[in-house]
Write a protein that holds these residues in place. Sequence first.
Motif, PDB file in Angstrom:
ATOM      1  N   ALA A  53       0.845  -1.188   0.000  1.00 35.74           N
ATOM      2  CA  ALA A  53       0.000   0.000   0.000  1.00 35.74           C
ATOM      3  C   ALA A  53       0.883   1.242   0.000  1.00 35.74           C
ATOM      4  O   ALA A  53       1.865   1.322   0.732  1.00 35.74           O
ATOM      5  CB  ALA A  53      -0.906  -0.006   1.232  1.00 35.74           C
ATOM      6  N   GLY A  54       0.542   2.208  -0.843  1.00 38.07           N
ATOM      7  CA  GLY A  54       1.309   3.440  -0.920  1.00 38.07           C
ATOM      8  C   GLY A  54       2.545   3.351  -1.784  1.00 38.07           C
ATOM      9  O   GLY A  54       3.328   4.294  -1.834  1.00 38.07           O
ATOM     10  N   CYS A  55       2.731   2.202  -2.466  1.00 38.46           N
ATOM     11  CA  CYS A  55       3.890   2.019  -3.332  1.00 38.46           C
ATOM     12  C   CYS A  55       3.449   1.680  -4.755  1.00 38.46           C
ATOM     13  O   CYS A  55       2.349   1.170  -4.967  1.00 38.46           O
ATOM     14  CB  CYS A  55       4.794   0.896  -2.806  1.00 38.46           C
ATOM     15  SG  CYS A  55       5.583   1.261  -1.230  1.00 38.46           S
ATOM     16  N   GLN A  56       4.315   1.992  -5.698  1.00 40.82           N
ATOM     17  CA  GLN A  56       4.052   1.684  -7.092  1.00 40.82           C
ATOM     18  C   GLN A  56       5.123   0.753  -7.628  1.00 40.82           C
ATOM     19  O   GLN A  56       6.286   0.804  -7.198  1.00 40.82           O
ATOM     20  CB  GLN A  56       4.017   2.968  -7.925  1.00 40.82           C
ATOM     21  CG  GLN A  56       2.919   3.948  -7.501  1.00 40.82           C
ATOM     22  CD  GLN A  56       2.859   5.163  -8.403  1.00 40.82           C
ATOM     23  OE1 GLN A  56       3.042   5.069  -9.606  1.00 40.82           O
ATOM     24  NE2 GLN A  56       2.602   6.315  -7.805  1.00 40.82           N
ATOM     25  N   VAL A  57       4.723  -0.115  -8.565  1.00 39.03           N
ATOM     26  CA  VAL A  57       5.643  -1.072  -9.184  1.00 39.03           C
ATOM     27  C   VAL A  57       5.662  -0.816 -10.685  1.00 39.03           C
ATOM     28  O   VAL A  57       4.610  -0.717 -11.312  1.00 39.03           O
ATOM     29  CB  VAL A  57       5.203  -2.520  -8.914  1.00 39.03           C
ATOM     30  CG1 VAL A  57       6.142  -3.508  -9.614  1.00 39.03           C
ATOM     31  CG2 VAL A  57       5.154  -2.806  -7.420  1.00 39.03           C
ATOM     32  N   GLU A  58       6.849  -0.714 -11.240  1.00 37.37           N
ATOM     33  CA  GLU A  58       6.964  -0.587 -12.684  1.00 37.37           C
ATOM     34  C   GLU A  58       8.143  -1.418 -13.182  1.00 37.37           C
ATOM     35  O   GLU A  58       9.134  -1.594 -12.464  1.00 37.37           O
ATOM     36  CB  GLU A  58       7.130   0.873 -13.115  1.00 37.37           C
ATOM     37  CG  GLU A  58       8.461   1.501 -12.747  1.00 37.37           C
ATOM     38  CD  GLU A  58       8.609   2.920 -13.309  1.00 37.37           C
ATOM     39  OE1 GLU A  58       9.420   3.090 -14.240  1.00 37.37           O
ATOM     40  OE2 GLU A  58       7.923   3.836 -12.792  1.00 37.37           O
ATOM     41  N   GLN A  59       8.008  -1.937 -14.386  1.00 35.32           N
ATOM     42  CA  GLN A  59       9.122  -2.688 -14.960  1.00 35.32           C
ATOM     43  C   GLN A  59      10.150  -1.699 -15.471  1.00 35.32           C
ATOM     44  O   GLN A  59       9.861  -0.863 -16.312  1.00 35.32           O
ATOM     45  CB  GLN A  59       8.640  -3.591 -16.095  1.00 35.32           C
ATOM     46  CG  GLN A  59       9.746  -4.442 -16.678  1.00 35.32           C
ATOM     47  CD  GLN A  59       9.239  -5.496 -17.644  1.00 35.32           C
ATOM     48  OE1 GLN A  59       8.318  -6.252 -17.337  1.00 35.32           O
ATOM     49  NE2 GLN A  59       9.814  -5.535 -18.840  1.00 35.32           N
ATOM     50  N   LEU A  60      11.351  -1.819 -14.931  1.00 36.78           N
ATOM     51  CA  LEU A  60      12.404  -0.875 -15.273  1.00 36.78           C
ATOM     52  C   LEU A  60      13.073  -1.247 -16.594  1.00 36.78           C
ATOM     53  O   LEU A  60      13.378  -0.383 -17.416  1.00 36.78           O
ATOM     54  CB  LEU A  60      13.438  -0.830 -14.144  1.00 36.78           C
ATOM     55  CG  LEU A  60      14.506   0.252 -14.208  1.00 36.78           C
ATOM     56  CD1 LEU A  60      13.871   1.639 -14.194  1.00 36.78           C
ATOM     57  CD2 LEU A  60      15.474   0.109 -13.033  1.00 36.78           C
ATOM     58  N   LEU A  61      13.302  -2.522 -16.803  1.00 39.55           N
ATOM     59  CA  LEU A  61      13.864  -2.989 -18.067  1.00 39.55           C
ATOM     60  C   LEU A  61      13.554  -4.468 -18.247  1.00 39.55           C
ATOM     61  O   LEU A  61      13.273  -5.182 -17.285  1.00 39.55           O
ATOM     62  CB  LEU A  61      15.372  -2.729 -18.142  1.00 39.55           C
ATOM     63  CG  LEU A  61      16.286  -3.301 -17.057  1.00 39.55           C
ATOM     64  CD1 LEU A  61      16.691  -4.728 -17.366  1.00 39.55           C
ATOM     65  CD2 LEU A  61      17.525  -2.432 -16.921  1.00 39.55           C
ATOM     66  N   GLU A  62      13.601  -4.907 -19.478  1.00 41.46           N
ATOM     67  CA  GLU A  62      13.349  -6.310 -19.818  1.00 41.46           C
ATOM     68  C   GLU A  62      14.674  -7.014 -20.009  1.00 41.46           C
ATOM     69  O   GLU A  62      15.354  -6.819 -21.020  1.00 41.46           O
ATOM     70  CB  GLU A  62      12.508  -6.401 -21.098  1.00 41.46           C
ATOM     71  CG  GLU A  62      12.266  -7.832 -21.566  1.00 41.46           C
ATOM     72  CD  GLU A  62      11.495  -8.662 -20.569  1.00 41.46           C
ATOM     73  OE1 GLU A  62      12.031  -9.689 -20.134  1.00 41.46           O
ATOM     74  OE2 GLU A  62      10.371  -8.274 -20.202  1.00 41.46           O
ATOM     75  N   GLU A  63      15.057  -7.774 -19.029  1.00 42.32           N
ATOM     76  CA  GLU A  63      16.282  -8.553 -19.106  1.00 42.32           C
ATOM     77  C   GLU A  63      15.919  -9.984 -19.502  1.00 42.32           C
ATOM     78  O   GLU A  63      14.779 -10.427 -19.301  1.00 42.32           O
ATOM     79  CB  GLU A  63      16.994  -8.535 -17.754  1.00 42.32           C
ATOM     80  CG  GLU A  63      18.288  -9.326 -17.688  1.00 42.32           C
ATOM     81  CD  GLU A  63      19.405  -8.759 -18.529  1.00 42.32           C
ATOM     82  OE1 GLU A  63      19.186  -8.613 -19.754  1.00 42.32           O
ATOM     83  OE2 GLU A  63      20.482  -8.475 -17.987  1.00 42.32           O
ATOM     84  N   LYS A  64      16.859 -10.697 -20.082  1.00 41.80           N
ATOM     85  CA  LYS A  64      16.628 -12.097 -20.426  1.00 41.80           C
ATOM     86  C   LYS A  64      17.865 -12.910 -20.092  1.00 41.80           C
ATOM     87  O   LYS A  64      18.980 -12.390 -19.992  1.00 41.80           O
ATOM     88  CB  LYS A  64      16.288 -12.236 -21.905  1.00 41.80           C
ATOM     89  CG  LYS A  64      17.360 -11.769 -22.865  1.00 41.80           C
ATOM     90  CD  LYS A  64      16.893 -11.891 -24.301  1.00 41.80           C
ATOM     91  CE  LYS A  64      17.957 -11.356 -25.275  1.00 41.80           C
ATOM     92  NZ  LYS A  64      17.512 -11.444 -26.685  1.00 41.80           N
TER      93      LYS A  64
END
Length: 281
Positions: A152-163
Amino acid sequence: MDIVLIRTFLEVIQSGSFIRASEQLHVTQTAVTGRIQTLEESLGCRLFIRKRSGAILTPEGERFLPYATSLNTTWAQARQRITVPEGHVERLRIGSETTLWNPLLTQWTAWLKTELPEVAVDSMIAEAPDLNDALEQGQLDAVILHRPNYHAGCQVEQLLEEKLMRVQNPEQSKPDVYIDWGPDVEKQYMASATSPRQCAYTFNFGPAALQFLLSVGGNGWFRSRVVQPYLDSGKLVRIPDADEYTYPVFLVYRTPEAGSSLERALTGLRDVTAADTPWHL
């Protein structure tokens, strides 16, 4: 509980007597005695046995010692992380997984030093569970990791697509090496007929496994950005038609106010990531 009482308790242990503790704390022996008595009354037990040769812990004192040490350490960390050093206006607390500090965390910290010199920075390198816990408890403002939790109160985002790509030492392609990249990648391994799960050599730390390949030989799956310089130099080669696995990097952060230092810092991290700097051990 008064932290002064805790520190007096620890100083008596360190010094070995109430007299020497009073000298180290620059207070009277009566003050040391009074503090220990107050602490004993708060805990409802006796902590020291006083003898001619000094003071020794009671069994209750022995049991209290690790708690006192932890309280003192926590207090020191709180003061260090909450107070703002002279010449700075606020403090940001950031973290990353062990395998992501180079280059992401180091370049982000360097960016902050250049672009936000008025902001003090605390950097924490740890494993994902510890980072998630610290973020949830408000001890960190933003973290970089592979396995985020949603708070709660936090956001999640994909920073980069690694493989993860399968590579080998061109001079010695064996043995097969298995690297534990976590349960998400394990599920992808499970769905692949080429998964070397019964390898004689296994690692839970990618850089160590990569160093093994470079010095001894073998093959395994590694992060594409890390192995790219070795592919370019010919020290490693890709295995044709081998499966690849996704291994994204996420940014989790406390929701920032518009125009805040945290918001500007997050923008800086995205810019640093977009630069696509080569990754190294």
